[in-house]
Write a protein that holds these residues in place. Structure first.
Motif, PDB file in Angstrom:
ATOM      1  N   UNK A 132       1.206  -1.435   0.269  1.00 49.91           N
ATOM      2  CA  UNK A 132      -0.008  -0.032  -0.168  1.00 49.91           C
ATOM      3  C   UNK A 132       0.978   1.198   0.389  1.00 49.91           C
ATOM      4  N   UNK A 133       0.503   2.486  -1.015  1.00 46.55           N
ATOM      5  CA  UNK A 133       1.453   3.169  -1.165  1.00 46.55           C
ATOM      6  C   UNK A 133       0.450   4.714  -0.491  1.00 46.55           C
ATOM      7  N   UNK A 134       0.951   5.802   0.189  1.00 49.53           N
ATOM      8  CA  UNK A 134       0.012   7.208   0.450  1.00 49.53           C
ATOM      9  C   UNK A 134       0.704   7.915  -0.795  1.00 49.53           C
ATOM     10  N   UNK A 135      -0.061   8.501  -1.633  1.00 43.53           N
ATOM     11  CA  UNK A 135       0.730   9.390  -2.729  1.00 43.53           C
ATOM     12  C   UNK A 135       0.102  11.570  -2.300  1.00 43.53           C
ATOM     13  N   UNK A 136       0.986  12.051  -2.557  1.00 49.02           N
ATOM     14  CA  UNK A 136       0.069  13.393  -2.558  1.00 49.02           C
ATOM     15  C   UNK A 136       1.235  14.235  -3.451  1.00 49.02           C
ATOM     16  N   UNK A 137      -0.147  15.015  -4.396  1.00 48.36           N
ATOM     17  CA  UNK A 137       0.030  15.271  -5.964  1.00 48.36           C
ATOM     18  C   UNK A 137      -1.415  15.390  -6.497  1.00 48.36           C
ATOM     19  N   UNK A 138      -1.225  16.055  -7.548  1.00 53.53           N
ATOM     20  CA  UNK A 138      -2.088  16.527  -8.159  1.00 53.53           C
ATOM     21  C   UNK A 138      -2.868  15.703  -9.197  1.00 53.53           C
ATOM     22  N   UNK A 139      -3.875  15.000  -9.469  1.00 56.37           N
ATOM     23  CA  UNK A 139      -4.755  13.880  -9.994  1.00 56.37           C
ATOM     24  C   UNK A 139      -3.600  13.848 -11.219  1.00 56.37           C
ATOM     25  N   UNK A 140      -3.459  14.801 -11.917  1.00 55.31           N
ATOM     26  CA  UNK A 140      -2.454  14.392 -13.299  1.00 55.31           C
ATOM     27  C   UNK A 140      -1.207  13.718 -12.693  1.00 55.31           C
ATOM     28  N   UNK A 141      -0.307  13.833 -12.051  1.00 57.39           N
ATOM     29  CA  UNK A 141       1.039  13.446 -10.955  1.00 57.39           C
ATOM     30  C   UNK A 141       0.212  11.555 -10.856  1.00 57.39           C
ATOM     31  N   UNK A 142      -0.507  11.906 -10.197  1.00 54.38           N
ATOM     32  CA  UNK A 142      -1.194  10.258  -9.816  1.00 54.38           C
ATOM     33  C   UNK A 142      -1.342   9.317 -10.532  1.00 54.38           C
ATOM     34  N   UNK A 143      -2.257   9.706 -11.627  1.00 54.22           N
ATOM     35  CA  UNK A 143      -2.557   9.086 -12.694  1.00 54.22           C
ATOM     36  C   UNK A 143      -1.194   8.345 -13.376  1.00 54.22           C
ATOM     37  N   UNK A 144      -0.418  10.024 -13.561  1.00 53.48           N
ATOM     38  CA  UNK A 144       1.481   9.465 -14.644  1.00 53.48           C
ATOM     39  C   UNK A 144       2.237   8.947 -13.022  1.00 53.48           C
ATOM     40  N   UNK A 145       1.745   8.465 -12.474  1.00 51.01           N
ATOM     41  CA  UNK A 145       2.262   7.520 -11.173  1.00 51.01           C
ATOM     42  C   UNK A 145       2.038   5.778 -11.667  1.00 51.01           C
ATOM     43  N   UNK A 146       0.993   5.637 -11.252  1.00 49.78           N
ATOM     44  CA  UNK A 146       0.307   4.771 -11.783  1.00 49.78           C
ATOM     45  C   UNK A 146       1.294   4.274 -13.065  1.00 49.78           C
ATOM     46  N   UNK A 147       0.381   5.150 -14.535  1.00 50.45           N
ATOM     47  CA  UNK A 147       1.311   4.668 -15.260  1.00 50.45           C
ATOM     48  C   UNK A 147       2.306   3.931 -15.802  1.00 50.45           C
ATOM     49  N   UNK A 148       3.449   4.611 -14.349  1.00 60.17           N
ATOM     50  CA  UNK A 148       4.586   4.448 -14.836  1.00 60.17           C
ATOM     51  C   UNK A 148       5.107   3.161 -13.751  1.00 60.17           C
ATOM     52  N   UNK A 149       3.843   2.999 -13.346  1.00 55.63           N
ATOM     53  CA  UNK A 149       4.037   1.770 -12.262  1.00 55.63           C
ATOM     54  C   UNK A 149       4.169   0.491 -13.704  1.00 55.63           C
ATOM     55  N   UNK A 150       3.244   0.856 -14.176  1.00 54.19           N
ATOM     56  CA  UNK A 150       3.020  -0.051 -14.710  1.00 54.19           C
ATOM     57  C   UNK A 150       3.367  -0.224 -16.367  1.00 54.19           C
ATOM     58  N   UNK A 151       4.698   0.891 -16.586  1.00 49.83           N
ATOM     59  CA  UNK A 151       5.968   0.878 -17.179  1.00 49.83           C
ATOM     60  C   UNK A 151       7.002  -0.103 -16.666  1.00 49.83           C
TER      61      UNK A 151
END
Length: 189
Positions: A132-151
């Motif tokens: 489990x990870x807790x993230x802080x940032x804007x919506x686009x940053x969090x979405x990009x974080x999940x995209x980068x995780x999948x890559x």
């Protein structure tokens, strides 16, 4: 000479008819054969290339060198937990996406659950690291974080995510907190 002039039209017609017959013979017999010959040559060169590729793969397997597919599988599902490398990859994802990780919690490190069932056809025991990870940032940053995780080259799945603060479209630059649950895999002995 007089007879030649007399039959000139017939001789000319005969030559033209012979030319048409030769042209028809070429178009219906010789030209298709030359095209088939060219197709056979192309197929032969393609088969020769495939044969050479198979021979290099056989030589590579006999020498014990890992193939590209084997290397990709080893990167996707490493042979150990490698949690340090995983944390470094998460830090790199965080830097690339500009979302800040405030907390990472290892929920379950398990090598004898559903991963083994999913990989029983392969004859490999697959362990899972649930986090489990807790993230802080804007919506686009969090979405990009999940995209980068999948890559990432390592096999990871995002199990669930939720926002603690609702996203409002009119409010630009709002800092959101997201909880993301994801699973990383590894092969276990």
């Amino acid at each position: 000479m007089e007879q030649l002039n007399k039959y000139r039209n017939v001789i000319l017609l005969g030559i033209i008819l012979l030319f048409v017959i030769l042209l028809a013979f070429y178009m219906w017999v010789l030209h298709p054969l030359s095209q088939k010959s060219q197709q056979y040559d192309n197929q032969l060169t393609q088969m020769q290339q495939e044969y050479n590729l198979i021979q290099t793969k056989i030589a590579q397997l006999k020498s014990g060198q890992p193939t590209d597919a084997q290397q990709a599988i080893q990167e996707a599902i490493p042979s150990a937990v490698a949690s340090e490398k995983l944390l470094l990859q998460l830090q790199q994802v965080s830097q690339n996406s500009y979302a800040r990780i405030t907390d990472v919690e290892f929920v379950n490190i398990d090598s004898n659950t559903s991963g083994e069932i999913a990989a029983e056809n392969l004859g490999v025991n697959v362990g899972q690291i649930r986090m489990n990870a807790e993230l802080e940032g804007g919506y686009t940053e969090i979405r990009e974080w999940m995209n980068q995780l999948q890559k990432l080259p390592r096999l990871m799945t995002v199990d669930s995510f939720s926002f603690q603060q609702p996203y409002t479209p009119g409010k630009s630059g709002a800092i959101l907190t997201a909880n993301v649950s994801f699973t990383a895999y590894y092969t276990s002995p």
